[in-house]
Enzyme design. Structure first.
Site, mmCIF file in Angstrom:
data_model
loop_
_atom_site.group_PDB
_atom_site.id
_atom_site.type_symbol
_atom_site.label_atom_id
_atom_site.label_comp_id
_atom_site.label_asym_id
_atom_site.label_seq_id
_atom_site.Cartn_x
_atom_site.Cartn_y
_atom_site.Cartn_z
ATOM 1 N N HIS A 98 0.835 -1.200 0.000
ATOM 2 C CA HIS A 98 0.000 0.000 0.000
ATOM 3 C C HIS A 98 0.867 1.247 0.000
ATOM 4 C CE1 HIS A 98 -2.334 3.109 2.478
ATOM 5 N NE2 HIS A 98 -2.913 3.093 1.299
ATOM 6 N N SER A 99 0.576 2.183 -0.889
ATOM 7 C CA SER A 99 1.224 3.488 -0.920
ATOM 8 C C SER A 99 2.749 3.339 -0.953
ATOM 9 C CB SER A 99 0.745 4.305 0.290
ATOM 10 O OG SER A 99 1.046 5.670 0.146
#
Length: 283
Positions: A98-99
């Site tokens: 994520h991210s």
């Protein structure tokens, strides 16, 4: 049932959360900047057949901080993965990032393809880049940010609820999702609570990849990749799709109705996409 994960690599103690049968090949979950492994807790019940390992990056959650004279270079996180894979004896595994975790995972997949079976990116694609002509200014800004942060003290919150509200104020997280991340990211003091995360994480990076370097990394990712992103997530992701999409060899894209932490908002749907992707014959 979730359990604590722990590993000792040469430079750090890596903590995290795990769920599922340990005898299974793991799926490695990598969280974003200033989050921690708890950001994947909503997903875990929806992936019961897998052994999930969600780590806290160094400087985050329950993992150790880097040394007093060390900093948090993006590429050093890639080396953390190299050491973790060696320590755990993992071969080729599926990774969900994520991210910031997605960006690190892409660099790892490009450089160590023998360790990555598939890559799921959540609200992350490509890399944050800088023009070569801005190299000197980026270096100056990054080093001055270290200098200025030396004597800054962390904020202290009288209650956990105060810390949760502070996190909500600077994110798109709702109370339930923010509570998961905040509760794992706090340290109890005599007069309240403060953040466990290393303050140096907030320093400006002294260097960034150029567009050519970022493109080269993406072009060297051989495994299947899927992007899951929210229609109300980071503006950067929507722009980066157009820039980096042509350089992926095997890319599938899903847009869901959600924000930057869409995997926390829609865990059942996100888990279903991860499950289907991992089970595809091409993996």
């Amino acid at each position: 049932m979730n359990s604590e994960f722990t590993a000792k690599i040469s430079r750090a103690h890596i903590a995290g959360l795990a769920s599922g049968a340990e005898h299974e090949k793991p799926i490695l979950f990598l969280h974003g900047w200033l989050d921690n492994a708890a950001s994947f807790l909503p997903l875990m019940p929806w992936l019961p057949k897998y052994y999930i390992v969600a780590i806290d990056w160094p400087g985050h959650g329950h993992s150790s901080h880097r040394g007093e004279d060390a900093h948090y270079h993006f590429l050093d996180y890639v080396y953390d993965l190299v050491l973790l894979f060696e320590q755990q004896g993992w071969g080729k595994v599926d990774i969900v990032g994520h991210s910031m975790g997605g960006m690190i995972a892409q660099a790892f997949a490009a450089s160590f393809p023998e360790n990555v079976a598939s890559l799921t990116l959540i609200d992350a694609i490509g890399f944050i880049t800088e023009e070569p002509d801005n190299t000197s200014q980026q270096l100056r800004n990054g080093l001055l940010s270290r200098f200025k942060s030396r004597h800054k003290s962390k904020s202290v919150h009288p209650t956990i609820e105060s810390a949760i509200n502070a996190r909500i104020a600077v994110s798109d997280l709702n109370v339930e999702c923010a509570s998961l991340i905040v509760n794992r990211g706090l340290k109890k003091l005599e007069k309240g609570y403060t953040w466990q995360a290393d303050s140096k994480l907030r320093n400006t990076s002294p260097y960034r990849l150029t567009q050519a370097q970022a493109t080269n990394l993406v072009n060297n990712i051989d495994c299947p990749v899927q992007l899951i992103y929210g229609d109300k997530g980071l503006d950067f992701v929507a722009r980066a799709i157009n820039i980096f999409k042509p350089y992926f060899k095997k890319l599938t894209i899903y847009q869901l109705s959600g924000g930057h932490h869409v995997h926390m908002e829609l865990p059942k749907k996100t888990a279903s996409l991860i499950d289907e992707f991992i089970k595809k014959p091409m993996n």
